[in-house]
Design a protein around this motif. Structure first.
Motif, PDB file in Angstrom:
ATOM      1  N   GLU A  48       0.862  -1.183   0.000  1.00  0.00           N
ATOM      2  CA  GLU A  48       0.000   0.000   0.000  1.00  0.00           C
ATOM      3  C   GLU A  48       0.899   1.233   0.000  1.00  0.00           C
ATOM      4  N   VAL A  88       0.989   5.314   0.453  1.00  0.00           N
ATOM      5  CA  VAL A  88       0.193   6.431   0.958  1.00  0.00           C
ATOM      6  C   VAL A  88       1.063   7.653   1.195  1.00  0.00           C
ATOM      7  N   ASP A  89       0.417   8.836   1.264  1.00  0.00           N
ATOM      8  CA  ASP A  89       1.138  10.068   1.580  1.00  0.00           C
ATOM      9  C   ASP A  89       1.262  10.216   3.098  1.00  0.00           C
ATOM     10  N   LYS A 100      -0.363  11.873   5.152  1.00  0.00           N
ATOM     11  CA  LYS A 100      -1.669  11.929   5.841  1.00  0.00           C
ATOM     12  C   LYS A 100      -2.410  10.599   5.801  1.00  0.00           C
ATOM     13  N   GLY A 101      -1.851   9.607   5.061  1.00  0.00           N
ATOM     14  CA  GLY A 101      -2.499   8.306   4.948  1.00  0.00           C
ATOM     15  C   GLY A 101      -3.388   8.163   3.734  1.00  0.00           C
ATOM     16  N   ASN A 102      -3.391   9.170   2.843  1.00  0.00           N
ATOM     17  CA  ASN A 102      -4.180   9.100   1.615  1.00  0.00           C
ATOM     18  C   ASN A 102      -3.439   8.283   0.561  1.00  0.00           C
ATOM     19  N   PRO A 103      -4.142   7.442  -0.203  1.00  0.00           N
ATOM     20  CA  PRO A 103      -3.479   6.657  -1.254  1.00  0.00           C
ATOM     21  C   PRO A 103      -2.787   7.567  -2.266  1.00  0.00           C
ATOM     22  N   ARG A 132       8.609   5.889   5.225  1.00  0.00           N
ATOM     23  CA  ARG A 132       8.530   4.877   6.281  1.00  0.00           C
ATOM     24  C   ARG A 132       8.014   3.609   5.620  1.00  0.00           C
ATOM     25  N   ALA A 163       3.478  -1.797   3.408  1.00  0.00           N
ATOM     26  CA  ALA A 163       3.005  -0.427   3.200  1.00  0.00           C
ATOM     27  C   ALA A 163       4.191   0.524   3.160  1.00  0.00           C
ATOM     28  N   ARG A 167       4.811   4.747   3.427  1.00  0.00           N
ATOM     29  CA  ARG A 167       4.256   6.086   3.668  1.00  0.00           C
ATOM     30  C   ARG A 167       5.313   7.104   3.242  1.00  0.00           C
TER      31      ARG A 167
END
Length: 78
Positions: free
Chosen positions: A5, A7-8, A10-13, A27, A49, A51
């Protein structure tokens, strides 16, 4: 194996086409496993994931600016 996954901060894809270059601050969450088979040993990395905290703009060299050390162009006289 599934793709990790992405994500940026902020946790947005991340949108399609984003390239994470050298110099980016990220990260990574996942699994690191050491293994051995006979006399062969290794490490496997399975990211779940990623980030992106800070995305490096444009092209950035993978290792940053030149450093002191080995110079492959130097040929001492015999």
């Amino acid at each position: 194996m599934t793709k990790p996954e992405l994500v940026d901060a902020k946790g947005n894809p991340l949108r399609q086409g984003i390239i994470i270059r050298g110099g980016s601050l990220i990260r990574i969450a996942g699994v690191i496993v050491t293994w051995g088979k006979g006399g062969i040993r290794g490490v496997s990395l399975w990211p779940d994931a990623v980030r992106v905290i800070k995305l490096a703009p444009g092209f950035a060299a993978a290792f940053g600016p030149p450093e002191e050390g080995f110079d492959g162009t130097y040929h001492p006289a015999p």
